[in-house]
Write an enzyme that holds these catalytic residues in place. Sequence first.
Site, short mmCIF file in Angstrom:
data_model
loop_
_atom_site.label_atom_id
_atom_site.label_comp_id
_atom_site.label_asym_id
_atom_site.label_seq_id
_atom_site.Cartn_x
_atom_site.Cartn_y
_atom_site.Cartn_z
N HIS A 187 -22.06 -36.09 -49.42
CA HIS A 187 -20.91 -36.23 -50.30
C HIS A 187 -20.93 -37.57 -51.03
CE1 HIS A 187 -18.43 -33.00 -47.96
NE2 HIS A 187 -19.17 -32.48 -48.92
N SER A 210 -22.56 -42.05 -46.69
CA SER A 210 -23.45 -41.37 -47.63
C SER A 210 -23.65 -42.18 -48.92
CB SER A 210 -22.91 -39.97 -47.96
OG SER A 210 -21.56 -40.04 -48.39
N GLU A 212 -18.46 -29.07 -42.97
CA GLU A 212 -18.85 -29.17 -41.57
C GLU A 212 -17.98 -28.27 -40.69
OE1 GLU A 212 -18.89 -32.41 -37.96
OE2 GLU A 212 -19.18 -33.18 -40.00
#
Length: 338
Positions: free
Chosen positions: A50, A276, A135
Amino acid sequence: MGRMTASSGRRVLLAAPRGYCAGVDRAVIAVEKALEQYGAPIYVRHEIVHNKYVVQTLEKKGAIFVERTEEVPPGNIVMFSAHGVAPVVHDEARRGRLATIDATCPLVTKVHKEAVRYAAEDYDILLIGHEGHEEVIGTSGEAPDHIQLVDGPEDVEKVEVRDPSKVVWLSQTTLSVDETMETVDALKTKFPGLVSPPSDDICYATQNRQLAVKQMGAEAELVIVVGSCNSSNSKRLVEVAKLAGARDAHLVDFADEIDESWLEGVTTVGVTSGASVPEVLVEQVLEWLAERGYGDVELVRAAEETITFSLPKELRRDLREEAAALVAERGGSGTPAA
């Protein structure tokens, strides 16, 4: 990294660790390696991680991001993102005559395996997480008849189970540690026999980044978190900063999104990044702040990280040949990509 000087009175507290965790690093390298090894296009189901910058960079190199497996033409390669997918998605890929690379973070895979094990033992599984997150969707898909989502302490009241003596909690790996434990405490009050997973589901990187922000939050009037708005762990860092005492905290993808008005009356700025986020984006924020007088940077180190993960095993096979064979064996249209 130096402390603030008496002349400027302005400083930056830079969190360590920050940025890429081992699972993200593995996933991004996997896409780059697949493009290098097999050539473009490499299809990726959902964003590999992300982060807007990472996705845009990989698109320029030949990655194609899709929301549904059915969007990938037969005879091609599809990679599953670091957030993991449900078993049904693997079935879709087989039916679609696709070769697959599974870049699911090993820590997410651990939660999947826990869900399968507890479902096999006929437990009710209470999955703490945010509805709609990839997730959560992937983990729930491992045992849909046994899992129910608990999206924070406010959800606990409506939770019902078959047998209060056979209930276990699992969690999304990128949540706030404090928020998760608040939900767990509420669940334990309602279900005293609640079983905890054999190891903490919240990933080490999420915990370490939150710990660093807690340490800087009491001193920094403003905390800037570099990360994308669809990144759960990045958004949690903003919340953690405010709870730790920061007067203000903001999430930005890029340095040019910072509003100079946020700096009014601020002598200490905390800077961190989600798991990320590549370091180049943090460096750009530090440069932006330095141009405005915040050139003294002090490192706030909460932990040392040495964990690494090996690349997906599928990168050791000839997946283009495998994809072509799937089309030939099962029939159907589609020309394998060169």
